[in-house]
Design an enzyme around this catalytic site. Structure first.
Site, PDB file in Angstrom:
ATOM      1  N   VAL A 475       0.845  -1.204   0.000  1.00  0.00           N
ATOM      2  CA  VAL A 475       0.000   0.000   0.000  1.00  0.00           C
ATOM      3  C   VAL A 475       0.876   1.249   0.000  1.00  0.00           C
ATOM      4  O   VAL A 475       0.562   2.261   0.634  1.00  0.00           O
ATOM      5  CB  VAL A 475      -0.986   0.009   1.196  1.00  0.00           C
ATOM      6  CG1 VAL A 475      -2.066  -1.023   0.999  1.00  0.00           C
ATOM      7  CG2 VAL A 475      -0.254  -0.235   2.530  1.00  0.00           C
ATOM      8  N   VAL A 612       4.704  -4.838 -17.807  1.00  0.00           N
ATOM      9  CA  VAL A 612       5.344  -4.179 -18.952  1.00  0.00           C
ATOM     10  C   VAL A 612       4.491  -2.974 -19.353  1.00  0.00           C
ATOM     11  O   VAL A 612       3.348  -3.127 -19.755  1.00  0.00           O
ATOM     12  CB  VAL A 612       5.481  -5.132 -20.154  1.00  0.00           C
ATOM     13  CG1 VAL A 612       6.195  -4.426 -21.310  1.00  0.00           C
ATOM     14  CG2 VAL A 612       6.218  -6.404 -19.768  1.00  0.00           C
ATOM     15  N   ALA A 614       3.270  -0.408 -17.499  1.00  0.00           N
ATOM     16  CA  ALA A 614       2.257   0.095 -16.560  1.00  0.00           C
ATOM     17  C   ALA A 614       0.843  -0.176 -17.088  1.00  0.00           C
ATOM     18  O   ALA A 614       0.458  -1.329 -17.262  1.00  0.00           O
ATOM     19  CB  ALA A 614       2.494   1.574 -16.265  1.00  0.00           C
ATOM     20  N   LEU A 616      -0.336   0.567 -20.093  1.00  0.00           N
ATOM     21  CA  LEU A 616      -0.438   0.375 -21.544  1.00  0.00           C
ATOM     22  C   LEU A 616      -0.850  -1.066 -21.863  1.00  0.00           C
ATOM     23  O   LEU A 616      -0.356  -2.002 -21.241  1.00  0.00           O
ATOM     24  CB  LEU A 616       0.902   0.668 -22.210  1.00  0.00           C
ATOM     25  CG  LEU A 616       1.382   2.120 -22.212  1.00  0.00           C
ATOM     26  CD1 LEU A 616       2.761   2.209 -22.840  1.00  0.00           C
ATOM     27  CD2 LEU A 616       0.388   2.997 -22.955  1.00  0.00           C
ATOM     28  N   GLY A 667       8.354   8.776  -8.076  1.00  0.00           N
ATOM     29  CA  GLY A 667       7.785   7.431  -8.195  1.00  0.00           C
ATOM     30  C   GLY A 667       7.918   6.821  -9.570  1.00  0.00           C
ATOM     31  O   GLY A 667       7.222   5.845  -9.883  1.00  0.00           O
ATOM     32  N   GLU A 670      11.677   2.187  -9.459  1.00  0.00           N
ATOM     33  CA  GLU A 670      11.442   1.318  -8.320  1.00  0.00           C
ATOM     34  C   GLU A 670      11.972   2.031  -7.075  1.00  0.00           C
ATOM     35  O   GLU A 670      12.804   2.956  -7.184  1.00  0.00           O
ATOM     36  CB  GLU A 670      12.165  -0.021  -8.501  1.00  0.00           C
ATOM     37  CG  GLU A 670      11.724  -0.832  -9.697  1.00  0.00           C
ATOM     38  CD  GLU A 670      10.347  -1.456  -9.526  1.00  0.00           C
ATOM     39  OE1 GLU A 670       9.830  -1.472  -8.388  1.00  0.00           O
ATOM     40  OE2 GLU A 670       9.779  -1.915 -10.539  1.00  0.00           O
ATOM     41  N   ASP A 681      15.559  -4.541 -14.752  1.00  0.00           N
ATOM     42  CA  ASP A 681      14.113  -4.339 -14.842  1.00  0.00           C
ATOM     43  C   ASP A 681      13.643  -4.429 -16.291  1.00  0.00           C
ATOM     44  O   ASP A 681      12.641  -5.074 -16.601  1.00  0.00           O
ATOM     45  CB  ASP A 681      13.740  -2.982 -14.243  1.00  0.00           C
ATOM     46  CG  ASP A 681      12.242  -2.800 -14.122  1.00  0.00           C
ATOM     47  OD1 ASP A 681      11.607  -3.606 -13.422  1.00  0.00           O
ATOM     48  OD2 ASP A 681      11.709  -1.865 -14.737  1.00  0.00           O
ATOM     49  N   LYS A 685      11.234  -7.277 -18.228  1.00  0.00           N
ATOM     50  CA  LYS A 685      10.088  -6.935 -19.077  1.00  0.00           C
ATOM     51  C   LYS A 685      10.204  -7.587 -20.443  1.00  0.00           C
ATOM     52  O   LYS A 685       9.238  -8.127 -20.992  1.00  0.00           O
ATOM     53  CB  LYS A 685       9.971  -5.418 -19.217  1.00  0.00           C
ATOM     54  CG  LYS A 685       9.615  -4.698 -17.924  1.00  0.00           C
ATOM     55  CD  LYS A 685       9.616  -3.187 -18.115  1.00  0.00           C
ATOM     56  CE  LYS A 685       9.274  -2.467 -16.823  1.00  0.00           C
ATOM     57  NZ  LYS A 685       9.306  -0.997 -16.977  1.00  0.00           N
ATOM     58  N   GLY A 800       4.890   5.578 -13.313  1.00  0.00           N
ATOM     59  CA  GLY A 800       4.132   6.446 -12.416  1.00  0.00           C
ATOM     60  C   GLY A 800       3.107   5.664 -11.630  1.00  0.00           C
ATOM     61  O   GLY A 800       2.516   4.699 -12.128  1.00  0.00           O
TER      62      GLY A 800
END
Length: 819
Positions: A475, A612, A614, A616, A667, A670, A681, A685, A800
């Site tokens: 969270v 991959v 966010a 999209l 943000g 990571e 990262d 992906k 984001g």
């Protein structure tokens, strides 16, 4: 017009409720020629009498205490109902009945035995006392009432505890009674009767309904009204299903099925007498007399819903007898059921293999051991010869039944029932369907009953509204935004997409909190902080599994390898997984394939669109290409919104280390930016895209060309990492200057071609599609057999917290639409 009214124990439990009863009777009296009012004992009194007998048999010195409590309760009731000058006579009469109970208990104490006949005599005093007090109260209020003792008119055999009515004698006696009636209201105790010798018998728990039904049949009542503490028969048990609603009208047959299978509003034998006389039965709520209730008639409601209700019987055991010695042997079933009948063991459900190799029955849990013993004795010879196995007991089971007149000859209902249960990981142990086709029953584990009944109710009654129960770990930036979106959009999603989102659990790295119902998202921070217990990812799973909610979804907003390592545990329990954590899907190939296999076999979604790009639709687009039969030949992509942000903002005025710190603060990276800048990262992906394209690859198959100095790559803390970036500023300035000198821009590119994949910094010229990629945007170019010359392009914001949260939200919605 004669009406028969029955009031249950809760309806007459205290003076306030009895006044309600009087008001109801007074209103109906004005609309009727005469009334018969059948009453139960005060709620809890019959159980208290049984407790007194038990205490007596166990030799407890205070065995009369329950009787004293019963006495006090009735005396208090009289004092609250009657004027002082009327109380002494009524108290005196009730005291005489209390004295009789005490005498019976003394006899039980001396003999250390309570026969079924004695038990019936003791238990019947509750109705005797309540009916006397209520009839006197009616008279005191000026109503034309008289009390008649049911024992004088309802004649039974001598099966004490659950006696069978002799209808010839009973009809004759009741007809004679009602033919000469001069009073407008006749009050009668329910439950009790007597045999031909004048000995007290009882009609079984719920027998007051039966008393009322018998009376209604004899007087030719225009209606039998059962007044209780609920507003009719519900579509399911409202204690388990909050969305359950009263059924306005059902048939006798439907009511009988529902009552037999656990709907306790009406006692099952009640319906036979009224069916014979075609007498309508109205179930009403004493505490909400204006509520519609449920009308039971020969014809159910005209409705498009084929299912009328869902009910269940708890505390069931399955007993199975099997073996080759049963195949083709005439008389096996006769022996099996005959020995059970001789010992008064009631069989609630039967299923037998067509091969005749086994017989399976459902019986009350309390009868299971006795049933096993007598069955094993009956088939002892075959068991010794090893042609039949000793009978087996499967305890802690429940029968769930779907009932409806409209189920007959309607195709697809069985499939809907069992697919609903299967999707929610409810294992069906046995199945039975009567030839009437009004009932489909399944035996399931008792731990699954709440989930099973709620799932079925949702499937058949809740206007296609699907409830998703969400268990969220993580969270922080993303998780916080996700909760905000759920709170803001929940009404819209329910109204327009028919999905009800309920957050049941939350966890951060320190604490976790579970709620039986939905967590109030307006104050979740405080709830988690003040009421949370220590966080543990394995304990979190155990609690999710124990809660056993239908349509459960586990949501992982972390980057934790420990949490990613237990996705298989969730999927095995048919709990869907939605995650932005890339570790699981980029782990060892065999683990990735196992997760995908479990998702299919357990009917649980595994969705990771945000792994991959966010929010999209990159993975979704890829899946659609593959599903349509296309083949991926090349992929070229900028897959790190954080790295794109860094290289778009890094220039001679903005030092590299400051841009990276800004990206972390906003943000876009990571929490540990080394994950982004090391290229691991992006490699993860790319690996996920390769796997979703059908290629068997592991992370080491992707060439990772580092651009960071060796010192930066080898740091052991985030702060040290930033210090090395600052110390190496000249290195980064030269990298930027070299690109600018050739009119190029720096982009961190992932590419796949000819079976090989790599990730690393590239200088991109002005003609390249990646050159004008701004901000934190991602872009993917898919070259396929169909898109061989001009690629299919997916482009947009790829980093984001808000967009990542929206991608997770979209995956949650997919779960709702898929399941």
């Amino acid at each position: 017009m004669v009406r028969v009214l029955k009031f249950g124990g809760t309806s007459v439990s205290n003076s306030e409720n009895i006044e309600r009863v009087r008001s109801i009777v007074k209103t109906i009296e004005q609309q009727s020629k005469s009334l018969v009012v059948v009453v139960s004992a005060l709620s809890g009194v019959t159980n208290a009498l049984a407790s007194a007998v038990k205490s007596t048999l166990e030799g407890e010195e205070d065995y009369k205490n329950p009787v004293r409590e019963i006495e006090h309760r009735h005396f208090e009731l009289i004092r609250n109902l009657f004027p002082i000058h009327n109380q002494s006579a009524i108290i005196g009469s009730v005291k005489q009945e209390i004295n009789k109970i005490e005498v019976l208990l003394e006899g039980i104490s001396l003999l250390s035995e309570a026969t079924p006949k004695t038990m019936d005599k003791v238990l019947g005093y509750g109705e005797i006392m309540s009916s006397y007090i209520i009839s006197e109260y009616f008279k005191n209020k000026g109503m034309d009432a008289i009390l008649e003792n049911s024992k004088a008119y309802i004649i039974t055999n001598s099966d004490f505890g659950n006696a069978r009515v002799d209808f010839d004698q009973t009809n004759r006696k009741l007809k004679k009674l009602f033919d000469k009636k001069s009073h407008k209201i006749t009050v009668m105790p329910g439950f009790i009767a007597c045999n031909s010798l004048g000995e007290t018998t009882t009609l079984g728990r719920g027998g007051s309904d039966y008393t009322a039904a018998i009376s209604a049949r004899v007087v030719g009542a225009s209606e039998l009204q059962i007044w209780t503490d609920v507003s009719g028969i519900f579509t399911a048990n409202p204690k388990l299903v909050r969305q359950a609603k009263p059924i306005s009208k059902i048939s006798y047959e439907e009511a009988m099925e529902l009552s037999y299978f656990g709907a306790k509003v009406i006692y099952p034998p009640t319906l036979q007498p009224v069916m014979d006389g075609n007498i309508p039965v109205l179930i009403k709520n004493t505490f909400e007399p204006n509520a519609e209730g449920t009308l039971i008639t020969s014809k159910g409601a005209d409705t498009l819903n084929f299912v009328t209700g869902i009910t269940h019987i708890e505390s069931i055991s399955l007993l199975t007898l099997e073996g080759s010695g049963m195949v083709g042997i005439i008389g096996t079933s006769k022996r099996f059921f005959g020995v059970l009948s001789n010992k008064n063991i009631n069989v609630k459900l039967i299923t037998q293999a067509s091969s005749e190799h086994s017989i399976c029955i459902a019986i009350d849990k309390k009868d299971a051991q006795k049933a096993k013993e007598i069955i094993d004795i009956e088939f002892a010879e075959e068991i010794r010869s090893s042609i039949i196995m000793p009978s087996q007991i499967r305890a802690n089971q429940t029968i769930v039944a779907v009932v409806g007149e409209g189920m007959r000859n309607h195709q697809g209902l069985s499939g809907q029932i069992f697919s609903t249960l299967g999707r929610n990981n409810v294992n069906v142990v046995a199945i039975a369907q009567g030839s009437s086709e009004r009932n489909i029953s399944a035996v399931i584990s008792e731990v699954d009953i709440e989930k099973a009944v709620n799932s079925l109710h949702e499937s058949f009654f809740e206007e296609d509204i699907k409830q998703l129960n969400l268990f969220i770990t993580g969270v922080g930036n993303v998780g916080k935004r996700l909760l905000e979106q759920i709170e803001r959009q929940s009404t819209y999603v329910k109204d327009y997409f028919r999905i009800n989102l309920r957050v049941i659990a939350l966890s951060n790295t320190k604490k976790m909190y579970f709620s039986k119902n939905a967590i109030d998202l307006s104050n979740w921070h405080k709830t988690l902080e003040e009421k949370g217990e220590p966080a543990d990812c394995n304990l979190f799973f155990e609690k999710v599994n124990k809660y056993n909610k239908r349509n459960s979804v586990f949501i992982d907003n972390t980057a934790s390898p420990d949490i990613a390592s237990i996705y298989n545990m969730y999927l095995k329990e048919s709990i869907s997984v939605v995650t932005c954590n890339k570790i699981a899907c980029s782990s060892d190939y065999e683990n990735y394939k196992e997760l995908k296999r479990l998702s299919v076999s357990r009917h649980a979604s595994l969705l990771f669109e945000t792994n991959v790009g966010a929010a999209l639709p990159i993975i979704d687009t890829l899946k659609n290409l593959m599903a349509s039969g296309d083949k991926i030949t090349e992929i070229h992509a900028v897959l790190s919104g954080s790295l794109n942000f860094v290289f778009n903002n890094f220039n001679e005025k903005n030092p590299f280390f400051e841009v990276v710190r800004q990206a972390q603060k906003e943000g876009f990276t990571e929490p540990d930016p080394r994950i982004d800048l090391s290229g691991i990262d992006v490699a993860r992906k790319m690996l996920i895209l390769m796997r979703e394209s059908g290629y068997k690859m592991n992370i080491e198959d992707i060439q990772n060309i580092p651009f960071l100095p060796k010192k930066s790559l080898e740091t052991d803390s985030i702060e040290t990492f930033f210090k090395t970036l600052e110390a190496e500023s000249k290195y980064f300035e030269k990298m930027y200057a070299d690109a600018r000198a050739t009119n190029c821009r720096l982009k961190y590119v992932a590419s796949f071609k000819d079976g090989k994949a790599k990730v690393g910094i590239q200088k991109v010229s002005q003609e390249h599609p990646f050159y004008n990629l701004e901000g934190k945007d991602n872009i993917v170019l898919f070259f396929t057999k169909r898109y061989s010359e001009q690629p299919l392009i997916v482009k947009g914001a790829g980093a984001g917290a808000d967009v990542t949260a929206s991608g997770i939200f979209a995956d949650i919605m997919r779960v709702g639409n898929l399941n």
